[in-house]
Design a protein around this motif. Sequence first.
Motif, PDB file in Angstrom:
ATOM      1  N   TYR A 113       0.895  -0.981   0.166  1.00 30.40           N
ATOM      2  CA  TYR A 113       0.087  -0.058  -0.199  1.00 30.40           C
ATOM      3  C   TYR A 113       0.772   1.236  -0.006  1.00 30.40           C
ATOM      4  CZ  TYR A 113      -3.405   3.631   1.386  1.00 30.40           C
ATOM      5  OH  TYR A 113      -4.144   4.708   1.544  1.00 30.40           O
ATOM      6  N   LEU A 117       1.417   4.262  -2.662  1.00 27.04           N
ATOM      7  CA  LEU A 117       1.126   5.733  -2.049  1.00 27.04           C
ATOM      8  C   LEU A 117       2.282   6.332  -2.355  1.00 27.04           C
ATOM      9  CD1 LEU A 117      -0.418   7.693  -0.509  1.00 27.04           C
ATOM     10  CD2 LEU A 117       0.879   6.973   1.634  1.00 27.04           C
ATOM     11  N   THR A 121       2.202   9.484  -5.175  1.00 30.87           N
ATOM     12  CA  THR A 121       2.872  10.879  -4.732  1.00 30.87           C
ATOM     13  C   THR A 121       3.646  11.616  -5.956  1.00 30.87           C
ATOM     14  OG1 THR A 121       2.340  10.250  -2.385  1.00 30.87           O
ATOM     15  CG2 THR A 121       3.709  12.015  -2.897  1.00 30.87           C
ATOM     16  N   LEU A 216      -6.310   4.814  -3.105  1.00 32.69           N
ATOM     17  CA  LEU A 216      -6.175   5.796  -2.067  1.00 32.69           C
ATOM     18  C   LEU A 216      -7.656   6.274  -1.544  1.00 32.69           C
ATOM     19  CD1 LEU A 216      -2.858   7.354  -3.322  1.00 32.69           C
ATOM     20  CD2 LEU A 216      -3.248   5.164  -1.803  1.00 32.69           C
TER      21      LEU A 216
END
Length: 217
Positions: A113, A117, A121, A216
Motif C-alpha cells: 500500500y 502511495l 505521490t 487511495l
Amino acid sequence: MKAKSNTSTLSMVQLALFSAIILAMAFIPGLGYIPLGVTRATIIHLPVIIGSLLLGPKKGAFLGGVFGLTSLINNTFSPTVTSFTFSPFYSGGNPWSLVICFVPRILIGILPYFVYLGLHTLYKKLHAENNQILDTIALGMSGFTGAFINTALVMSLIYFCFGHSYAAAKGISYDTLYSVILGVVALNGVLEAIVATIVTAVVCKVLLRVLKRNVLS
C-alpha cells in the motif's frame, strides 16, 4: 451515517472474503502451499498483497496475520524437516520461529500500500497522477515489493536465527548456507515477485474498475 455504515459493512465483507481465500489456499492441498521436496513454496502472498491495495494497510496487516497463522498451523500439523523455522513446537519453544512465521507476512499486507502511495505521490508531483500506464506500473511494483520482501525477509531471518540447524536439516555445510540463501532469494524470490507483479497489476486494475474506486480512496 447510513452510507458510512454500508461502506463499513462492505469493507468487512471484503475482508472476510479475502480471509476465506487465504484459508482455502492454505488448507486445500497443492493450492496455496506447493510441496518442493523438504520445504514448501507459497502463493498465498497474492491475496494479501491485493487485499492491502484494495482494503488498506490495517486490513492488509490482518490478512498477513491470517497468512502467518496458516503457516504456523501447517508447519505444526503437517511438518517438513524445516518446519522448526516456522513453529515453536519443533524449535524447542524458540520465539524466533513465530517472528519468522508472522512478521514478514504482516509486512506483506502493509508495504504494498505504501509503495503505491509513494509512487502515486511521485506521479502527482510530476503532474502525471491520472496516467493509467503509470498507475498500472505502481500496482505492479507494489506486488513485486510484497512478494520479494516475503522471500528475502523469511530467508534472512532463517539464516540469522536458525542457520546451523537449517543447514543440517537441508544436508549442507553451514559455510555454504549463505550462498544457498542468496540463491533462493535471487531465483525463487525474483520469480515469485515477477508473478506477483503481473497478477497484482491485472487483478487490481480489474477490481478497481468494477468497484469504481481508487486505491487511495
